[in-house]
Scaffold this active site. Structure first.
Site, mmCIF file in Angstrom:
data_model
loop_
_atom_site.group_PDB
_atom_site.id
_atom_site.type_symbol
_atom_site.label_atom_id
_atom_site.label_comp_id
_atom_site.label_asym_id
_atom_site.label_seq_id
_atom_site.Cartn_x
_atom_site.Cartn_y
_atom_site.Cartn_z
ATOM 1 N N HIS A 107 -7.545 9.586 -2.041
ATOM 2 C CA HIS A 107 -6.983 9.455 -0.692
ATOM 3 C C HIS A 107 -7.940 9.918 0.408
ATOM 4 C CE1 HIS A 107 -2.719 9.092 1.147
ATOM 5 N NE2 HIS A 107 -3.609 8.769 2.035
ATOM 6 N N LYS A 159 -2.569 5.980 -4.366
ATOM 7 C CA LYS A 159 -3.700 6.879 -4.071
ATOM 8 C C LYS A 159 -3.510 8.252 -4.693
ATOM 9 C CE LYS A 159 -3.882 4.562 0.411
ATOM 10 N NZ LYS A 159 -2.477 4.474 0.855
ATOM 11 N N ASP A 203 0.846 -1.195 0.000
ATOM 12 C CA ASP A 203 0.000 0.000 0.000
ATOM 13 C C ASP A 203 0.881 1.245 0.000
ATOM 14 O OD1 ASP A 203 -2.892 1.117 0.583
ATOM 15 O OD2 ASP A 203 -1.518 2.227 1.892
ATOM 16 N N TYR A 242 2.879 9.687 -0.126
ATOM 17 C CA TYR A 242 3.939 9.073 0.709
ATOM 18 C C TYR A 242 5.334 9.317 0.122
ATOM 19 C CZ TYR A 242 -0.022 6.380 2.633
ATOM 20 O OH TYR A 242 -1.219 5.987 3.187
HETATM 21 N N1 LIG Z 1 -5.754 6.094 3.564
HETATM 22 C C1 LIG Z 1 -5.267 6.808 4.569
HETATM 23 O O1 LIG Z 1 -5.664 7.966 4.815
HETATM 24 C C2 LIG Z 1 -4.222 6.184 5.448
HETATM 25 C C3 LIG Z 1 -3.884 6.813 6.664
HETATM 26 C C4 LIG Z 1 -2.935 6.196 7.483
HETATM 27 C C5 LIG Z 1 -2.349 5.005 7.068
HETATM 28 N N2 LIG Z 1 -2.653 4.445 5.869
HETATM 29 C C6 LIG Z 1 -2.007 3.186 5.397
HETATM 30 O O2 LIG Z 1 -2.084 2.221 6.431
HETATM 31 C C7 LIG Z 1 -0.790 1.766 6.779
HETATM 32 C C8 LIG Z 1 -0.721 1.361 8.248
HETATM 33 O O3 LIG Z 1 -1.058 2.428 9.087
HETATM 34 P P1 LIG Z 1 0.017 3.295 9.912
HETATM 35 O O4 LIG Z 1 1.327 3.285 9.227
HETATM 36 O O5 LIG Z 1 -0.650 4.600 10.166
HETATM 37 O O6 LIG Z 1 0.098 2.595 11.317
HETATM 38 P P2 LIG Z 1 0.179 1.108 11.947
HETATM 39 O O7 LIG Z 1 0.494 0.107 10.894
HETATM 40 O O8 LIG Z 1 -1.050 0.955 12.755
HETATM 41 O O9 LIG Z 1 1.355 1.267 12.975
HETATM 42 C C9 LIG Z 1 2.684 1.456 12.628
HETATM 43 C C10 LIG Z 1 3.430 1.611 13.941
HETATM 44 O O10 LIG Z 1 3.314 0.390 14.694
HETATM 45 C C11 LIG Z 1 4.617 -0.123 14.945
HETATM 46 N N3 LIG Z 1 4.553 -1.579 14.804
HETATM 47 C C12 LIG Z 1 4.525 -2.323 13.669
HETATM 48 N N4 LIG Z 1 4.452 -3.622 13.931
HETATM 49 C C13 LIG Z 1 4.434 -3.736 15.280
HETATM 50 C C14 LIG Z 1 4.373 -4.847 16.159
HETATM 51 N N5 LIG Z 1 4.315 -6.107 15.710
HETATM 52 N N6 LIG Z 1 4.373 -4.606 17.495
HETATM 53 C C15 LIG Z 1 4.420 -3.338 17.973
HETATM 54 N N7 LIG Z 1 4.480 -2.248 17.181
HETATM 55 C C16 LIG Z 1 4.478 -2.434 15.835
HETATM 56 C C17 LIG Z 1 5.514 0.514 13.892
HETATM 57 O O11 LIG Z 1 6.836 0.616 14.404
HETATM 58 P P3 LIG Z 1 8.160 0.348 13.516
HETATM 59 O O12 LIG Z 1 7.885 0.831 12.121
HETATM 60 O O13 LIG Z 1 9.184 1.141 14.243
HETATM 61 O O14 LIG Z 1 8.404 -1.130 13.557
HETATM 62 C C18 LIG Z 1 4.888 1.877 13.729
HETATM 63 O O15 LIG Z 1 5.301 2.751 14.754
HETATM 64 C C19 LIG Z 1 0.108 2.966 6.400
HETATM 65 O O16 LIG Z 1 1.470 2.623 6.343
HETATM 66 C C20 LIG Z 1 -0.509 3.348 5.097
HETATM 67 O O17 LIG Z 1 -0.083 2.464 4.067
HETATM 68 C C21 LIG Z 1 -3.610 5.003 5.068
#
Ligand SMILES: NC(=O)c1ccc[n+]([C@@H]2O[C@H](COP(=O)([O-])OP(=O)(O)OC[C@H]3O[C@@H](n4cnc5c(N)ncnc54)[C@H](OP(=O)(O)O)[C@@H]3O)[C@@H](O)[C@H]2O)c1
Length: 245
Positions: free
Chosen positions: A93, A62, A32, A37
Site C-alpha cells: 500500500h 493491498k 480496487d 479499507y
Molecule cells: N493507494 C493509495 O494510497 C490510495 C489512496 C487514495 C485512494 N486510493 C484508491 O483510489 C480510489 C479513488 O480515490 P478517492 O476515493 O480518494 O477519491 P476520488 O475518486 O478522486 O473522489 C471521490 C470523491 O469524488 C466524488 N465524486 C465521484 N464522482 C463524481 C462526479 N462524477 N462528480 C463530482 N464528484 C464526484 C465522490 O462523491 P460521492 O461518493 O459522494 O459520490 C467522492 O467525494 C479510492 O477509492 C481507492 O480505491 C488509493
C-alpha cells in the site's frame, strides 16, 4: 487490466456493498480495494451476487506495510474476505516508513508464484524505490498506484515508469482536481460532458489507469459513461498544462 476501475475507499458496510453491486451492474470490471479499507467482504459478496463470472472482474487489493513478516497471513485473509482463490493484483500500500523494503517484495513474489495473486505491484513508491526492488530481485513491480490528476500531470514521471515497464495507476482523480477549473469547464461544455468525465477521459487517453470512487449511483454511471467523446490533441495539451512541472 481495465483502464477504468471502481475505487472503494470509504465504502463500507451495506453502502459499500450496494455501490460495488451498482458498479458491476453498470459495467465496471475492475474493483480496487485494500486490507485497510475493511470492505473486502462487501466487495467479494458484491462480485458473487452480481452474477458476473469471477474471471471477468479484475480485483486489486493491498498489503498494509505493518504486515511485513506476515505477508502470507494478510493475503490469505484478503482471499477469505473476498471469497476468492486469487486476486488479480496485490500491491504494497505504501513504502514502510518511507523505505523500499525488498524483503517484503520477495515474499510478495513468492506468493504470486504460488498463484494466490496473478500479479504484484506497489503503491506510492518513488522510481528510486522501484529500482531498488528490481535491483534486489530482478523483478519489477507491474504497477505503481499513485495520486494522479491534471494538476499532478508530470510527463517525466510517466516516462520513467514506462521505461521500466511499470503501469501508472492513478488514484484520487477528483479529490486532486479543481472541478471548477475554467479550462476543464470549457472543454466539458464543448463535449456536452461533465468535468468529472473529462478528467477520466484525459486519464484514459494517456493510458493511465484510473479508479474513481463514488457512493452515488448517478455518479457511478456518469464516471463509467466516458466512451462517447474524444478529447482532441489540443484539448489534451491544454489539460496537461494544468500540471505544475
Ligand atoms: N493507494 C493509495 O494510497 C490510495 C489512496 C487514495 C485512494 N486510493 C484508491 O483510489 C480510489 C479513488 O480515490 P478517492 O476515493 O480518494 O477519491 P476520488 O475518486 O478522486 O473522489 C471521490 C470523491 O469524488 C466524488 N465524486 C465521484 N464522482 C463524481 C462526479 N462524477 N462528480 C463530482 N464528484 C464526484 C465522490 O462523491 P460521492 O461518493 O459522494 O459520490 C467522492 O467525494 C479510492 O477509492 C481507492 O480505491 C488509493
Amino acid at each position: 487490466m481495465p483502464l477504468l476501475g471502481f475505487g472503494t475507499w470509504q465504502l463500507r458496510g451495506h453502502r459499500g456493498y450496494e455501490a460495488a453491486r451498482y458498479a458491476l451492474a453498470t459495467g465496471y470490471r475492475h474493483l480496487d480495494t485494500a486490507t485497510m479499507y475493511r470492505n473486502e467482504a462487501e466487495v467479494g459478496r458484491a462480485v458473487r451476487d452480481s452474477g458476473v463470472p469471477r474471471e471477468e472482474v479484475f480485483i486489486t487489493t493491498k498489503l498494509p506495510p505493518e504486515y511485513a513478516g506476515a505477508e502470507r497471513r494478510c493475503l490469505t485473509q484478503s482471499l477469505t474476505n473476498l471469497g476468492t482463490d486469487y486476486v488479480d493484483l496485490w500491491l504494497i500500500h505504501w513504502p514502510p516508513s518511507g523505505r523500499a523494503r525488498p524483503e517484503i517484495w520477495k515474499q510478495m513474489l513468492a506468493l504470486r508464484d504460488e498463484g494466490l495473486t496473478r500479479a504484484v505491484g506497489v503503491s506510492n513508491y518513488s522510481i528510486g524505490q522501484i529500482d531498488e526492488l528490481t535491483g534486489t530481485t530482478g523483478e519489477t513491480p507491474v504497477v505503481n498506484q499513485i495520486p494522479w490528476s491534471p494538476a499532478l500531470y508530470a510527463p517525466a514521471t510517466v516516462a520513467a515508469h514506462r521505461e521500466r515497464g511499470v503501469v501508472v495507476e492513478g488514484y484520487s482523480p477528483f479529490k486532486r482536481s479543481d472541478l471548477r477549473d475554467p479550462v476543464l469547464v470549457e472543454i466539458a461544455h464543448r463535449h456536452q460532458a461533465t468535468v468529472a468525465q473529462v478528467v477520466l477521459r484525459w486519464h484514459i487517453q494517456h493510458e493511465i489507469v484510473v479508479i474513481p470512487k463514488s457512493a452515488t449511483p448517478a455518479r457511478i454511471s456518469e464516471n463509467f459513461d466516458i466512451s462517447g467523446f474524444t478529447l482532441t490533441g489540443d484539448e489534451m495539451r491544454r489539460i496537461d498544462a494544468l500540471g505544475h512541472d
